[in-house]
Design an enzyme around this catalytic site. Structure first.
Site, short mmCIF file in Angstrom:
data_model
loop_
_atom_site.label_atom_id
_atom_site.label_comp_id
_atom_site.label_asym_id
_atom_site.label_seq_id
_atom_site.Cartn_x
_atom_site.Cartn_y
_atom_site.Cartn_z
N GLN A 93 32.79 30.23 66.79
CA GLN A 93 32.45 29.42 65.61
C GLN A 93 33.60 29.41 64.60
O GLN A 93 33.38 29.35 63.39
CB GLN A 93 31.17 29.94 64.96
CG GLN A 93 29.90 29.52 65.70
CD GLN A 93 29.75 28.00 65.74
OE1 GLN A 93 30.18 27.28 64.85
NE2 GLN A 93 29.14 27.50 66.79
N SER A 94 34.82 29.47 65.10
CA SER A 94 35.99 29.52 64.22
C SER A 94 36.15 28.24 63.40
O SER A 94 36.24 27.14 63.94
CB SER A 94 37.24 29.74 65.07
OG SER A 94 38.40 29.46 64.32
N ASN A 95 36.20 28.40 62.08
CA ASN A 95 36.48 27.25 61.21
C ASN A 95 37.94 26.81 61.37
O ASN A 95 38.26 25.63 61.26
CB ASN A 95 36.24 27.63 59.74
CG ASN A 95 34.79 27.96 59.47
OD1 ASN A 95 33.91 27.15 59.72
ND2 ASN A 95 34.53 29.17 58.98
N GLY B 105 37.21 32.83 67.00
CA GLY B 105 35.84 33.02 67.49
C GLY B 105 35.23 31.70 67.96
O GLY B 105 35.78 30.62 67.69
N CYS C 126 39.76 26.99 64.15
CA CYS C 126 39.93 26.21 65.39
C CYS C 126 39.37 24.80 65.23
O CYS C 126 39.98 23.83 65.67
CB CYS C 126 39.25 26.92 66.56
SG CYS C 126 40.17 28.41 67.06
#
Ligand SMILES: *Cc1c(COP(=O)(O)O)cnc(C)c1O
Length: 331
Positions: free
Chosen positions: A73-75, A71, A77
């Site tokens: 706001q992917s943690n 996403g 990534c």
């Protein structure tokens, strides 16, 4: 236990904190928090435990580029982008959603770490793995070798992250002299839950592993975790008595949707920050913690009857608080 090749990237072991003041209204339960939000500062959270194994594999294969997805706001990534910068690897993120005018939270950190980003709109997301393969081919054509890590690093390699964490937990429980009745986590792509399930068998941990899903449903996690564990067993030839019935996913706490939380979740986040100085996030840990407390307070009628010592795995996510600051209310 012989682990596969692993990089030392996380600050381990993480501590365990006993909650002293968060109200549980005489339920008799004692919550302990495994502080995996302290695995690092910028690289905080659960994903770095998995990436120690995924990135070791990428280097082993001679790759100089990492492609992964998640996403906006992917943690996962964000953690990947920063670790790649530290390791001198190129990183290409495929993010779900349109390019925002003003990057915030995790996305801001991705950009600061120099990640190349391709934004994929919601309606086209089903094709993101095809896009990853195309990017891999493009990188190969320009003389680079790109390694693909799936969403959340949840596959048979990333599974090792929380299998190894169980070895750490075994030591924690001995040192603190506690026997948890439950080990609780949020689940999103299944790798943390799956790793805990396998690891708790391999290291003979006390406590039933239960997970609160923040997207999809229990049937999805049953299938996903069963697949990951089957591939893991095949690849590493390790025998573990693992069955679908061991997978306990508690539904009912997704709220309005993935990444969207109810006002109860925001007030639980604020309450824990006030009582014990620990910070949850609205996407994962806030929902799981809120679900856990709700089930504990249901007593015998809930999914966590006879809860004495309960271990909550704090999987991180702090940067996800900032893009949602407008949903907190203060008197
Ligand atoms: C990714 C994530 C989870 C879920 O872990 P999975 O292994 O993907 O199921 C939980 N909490 C936070 C903060 C996360 O970033």
């Amino acid at each position: 236990m012989q682990f596969p090749k692993r990089l030392q990237l996380a600050n381990l072991p993480t501590p365990i904190t006993k909650l002293e003041r968060f109200p549980l209204h005489g339920s008799g339960a004692q919550i302990w928090v495994k502080r995996d939000e302290l695995t690092g500062t910028e690289v905080s959270g659960n994903k770095i435990r998995k990436l120690e194994f995924s990135l070791a594999e990428a280097l082993e294969q001679g790759c100089n580029t990492i492609i992964t997805c998640g996403g906006l706001q992917s943690n996962h990534c964000r953690t990947t982008a920063i670790l790649c910068s530290r390791l001198g690897l190129k990183v290409h993120l495929i993010l779900r959603g349109g390019k925002p005018e003003q990057p915030d939270g995790n996305l801001l950190l991705d950009l600061l770490a120099g990640a190349q980003i391709t934004y994929v709109l919601e309606q086209d997301w089903a094709t993101h793995e095809d896009l990853a393969r195309k990017l891999q081919a493009d990188y190969a054509a320009s003389g680079n070798k790109a390694f693909f890590i799936p969403i959340g690093a949840s596959d048979e390699i990333g599974l090792w992250g929380y299998i190894a964490a169980c070895e750490e937990l075994k030591e924690d429980f001995e040192q603190l002299d506690i026997t948890p009745d439950y080990i609780v986590t949020a689940t999103g792509s299944g790798g943390t839950q799956g790793g805990l399930l396998v690891g708790s068998k391999l290291f003979d941990l006390p406590g039933k592993v239960i997970a609160f899903n923040v997207c999809d449903d229990a049937a999805y996690f049953e299938k996903k975790i069963h697949e990951d564990v089957t591939l893991w067993q095949r690849r590493y030839k390790i025998d573990v008595d693992f069955q679908k019935k061991d997978i306990n996913t508690i539904e009912g706490y997704v709220g309005p949707g993935y990444g969207l939380a109810s006002k109860e979740v925001f007030s639980t986040i604020a309450e824990l920050a006030r009582t014990d100085g620990l910070f949850l996030d609205p996407v994962y840990t806030g929902k799981a913690f809120h679900g856990m407390v709700t089930e504990i307070l249901k007593g015998k009628e809930g999914c966590m009857p006879d809860a004495g010592n309960v271990l909550f795995i704090h999987t991180g996510g702090l940067f996800g608080v900032f893009p949602q600051q407008q949903y907190f209310s203060f008197a």
